[in-house]
Design a protein around this motif. Structure first.
Motif, short mmCIF file in Angstrom:
data_model
loop_
_atom_site.label_atom_id
_atom_site.label_comp_id
_atom_site.label_asym_id
_atom_site.label_seq_id
_atom_site.Cartn_x
_atom_site.Cartn_y
_atom_site.Cartn_z
N HIS A 297 31.26 -8.30 14.23
CA HIS A 297 30.55 -9.58 14.37
C HIS A 297 30.24 -9.87 15.84
N GLU A 298 31.17 -9.57 16.72
CA GLU A 298 30.92 -9.76 18.16
C GLU A 298 29.83 -8.80 18.64
N GLN A 299 29.86 -7.57 18.15
CA GLN A 299 28.83 -6.60 18.52
C GLN A 299 27.46 -7.05 18.01
N ALA B 38 26.18 -9.88 20.15
CA ALA B 38 25.70 -9.38 21.44
C ALA B 38 24.35 -8.69 21.28
N ASP B 39 24.19 -7.88 20.25
CA ASP B 39 22.93 -7.17 20.01
C ASP B 39 21.79 -8.13 19.67
N LEU B 40 22.07 -9.12 18.82
CA LEU B 40 21.03 -10.09 18.46
C LEU B 40 20.64 -10.95 19.65
N THR B 41 21.62 -11.33 20.46
CA THR B 41 21.32 -12.10 21.66
C THR B 41 20.46 -11.29 22.62
N PRO C 6 34.32 -12.26 7.39
CA PRO C 6 35.09 -11.09 7.81
C PRO C 6 34.89 -9.86 6.93
N GLU C 7 34.59 -10.04 5.67
CA GLU C 7 34.45 -8.92 4.74
C GLU C 7 33.03 -8.36 4.69
N ASP C 8 32.07 -9.04 5.31
CA ASP C 8 30.67 -8.64 5.24
C ASP C 8 30.34 -7.58 6.29
N ASP C 9 29.50 -6.63 5.91
CA ASP C 9 29.07 -5.56 6.81
C ASP C 9 27.80 -6.01 7.54
N ILE C 10 28.00 -6.82 8.57
CA ILE C 10 26.86 -7.38 9.30
C ILE C 10 26.04 -6.29 10.00
N LEU C 11 26.67 -5.23 10.44
CA LEU C 11 25.95 -4.18 11.16
C LEU C 11 24.93 -3.48 10.26
N ALA C 12 25.17 -3.46 8.95
CA ALA C 12 24.21 -2.86 8.02
C ALA C 12 22.94 -3.70 7.90
N GLY D 191 26.11 -18.91 15.92
CA GLY D 191 27.36 -19.65 15.97
C GLY D 191 28.40 -19.11 15.03
N ASP D 192 29.54 -19.82 15.02
CA ASP D 192 30.66 -19.53 14.12
C ASP D 192 31.18 -18.11 14.28
N THR D 193 31.62 -17.79 15.49
CA THR D 193 32.21 -16.47 15.71
C THR D 193 33.73 -16.51 15.55
N SER D 194 34.26 -17.65 15.17
CA SER D 194 35.70 -17.72 14.93
C SER D 194 36.05 -16.99 13.64
N HIS D 195 37.24 -16.49 13.58
CA HIS D 195 37.74 -15.80 12.39
C HIS D 195 36.83 -14.65 11.96
N ASP D 196 36.27 -13.95 12.93
CA ASP D 196 35.44 -12.78 12.66
C ASP D 196 34.30 -13.11 11.70
N ALA D 197 33.53 -14.12 12.06
CA ALA D 197 32.37 -14.53 11.27
C ALA D 197 31.20 -14.77 12.22
N LEU D 198 30.01 -14.77 11.69
CA LEU D 198 28.82 -15.06 12.48
C LEU D 198 27.80 -15.76 11.60
N THR D 199 27.21 -16.82 12.13
CA THR D 199 26.15 -17.54 11.45
C THR D 199 24.90 -17.48 12.32
N LEU D 200 23.77 -17.22 11.69
CA LEU D 200 22.49 -17.17 12.37
C LEU D 200 21.53 -18.06 11.59
#
Length: 127
Positions: free
Chosen positions: A5-7, A10-13, A91-97, A46-55
């Motif tokens: 999620h952090e990666q 960073a990539d989206l930013t 946390p369970e979602d494969d955001i990189l895919a 936003g919402d990078t807490s608890h290994d999550a990301l919202t766009l």
């Protein structure tokens, strides 16, 4: 080592900031950031807490098509009326895919919010 999620954040930013005349500013809520083009927001990260990301992005073309995706959340009536979609990855979602999709959405939102001259530059260049 960053989490997926952090990666992704960073990539989206970096992708958003590579678009013409964009900047990144703190959001109105804790842990949110706005990507803007000439002062107009085109994405909220936003919402990078608890290994999550919202766009949150404006999708004037594909708003209806994305509503059935498992990571898209229903927004308030204002969001729906103005065709802003909320993608949330837990946390369970494969955001990189989904990175190619998310970058395409960022581009669509940028073109929707940018002055016409900048939006045309982007669509004409195919960048």
């Amino acid at each position: 080592m960053p989490t997926p999620h952090e990666q992704a954040q960073a990539d989206l930013t970096a992708y958003g900031l590579a678009l013409p005349e964009t900047d990144l500013v703190p959001g109105g809520w804790a842990d949110t950031r706005y990507l803007r083009v000439r002062g107009k927001g085109f994405a909220v990260l936003g919402d990078t807490s608890h290994d999550a990301l919202t766009l949150t992005i404006k999708l004037p073309i594909s708003y209806e098509m994305v509503q059935d995706l498992p990571f898209v959340r229903q927004g308030s009536p204002w969001y729906r009326q103005n065709r802003w979609a909320i993608a949330h990855f837990g946390p369970e979602d494969d955001i990189l895919a989904e990175m190619d999709t998310l970058k395409g959405w960022l581009r669509q939102s940028y073109v929707a919010m940018a002055p016409k001259r900048l939006g045309r530059l982007l669509t004409e260049s195919g960048a």
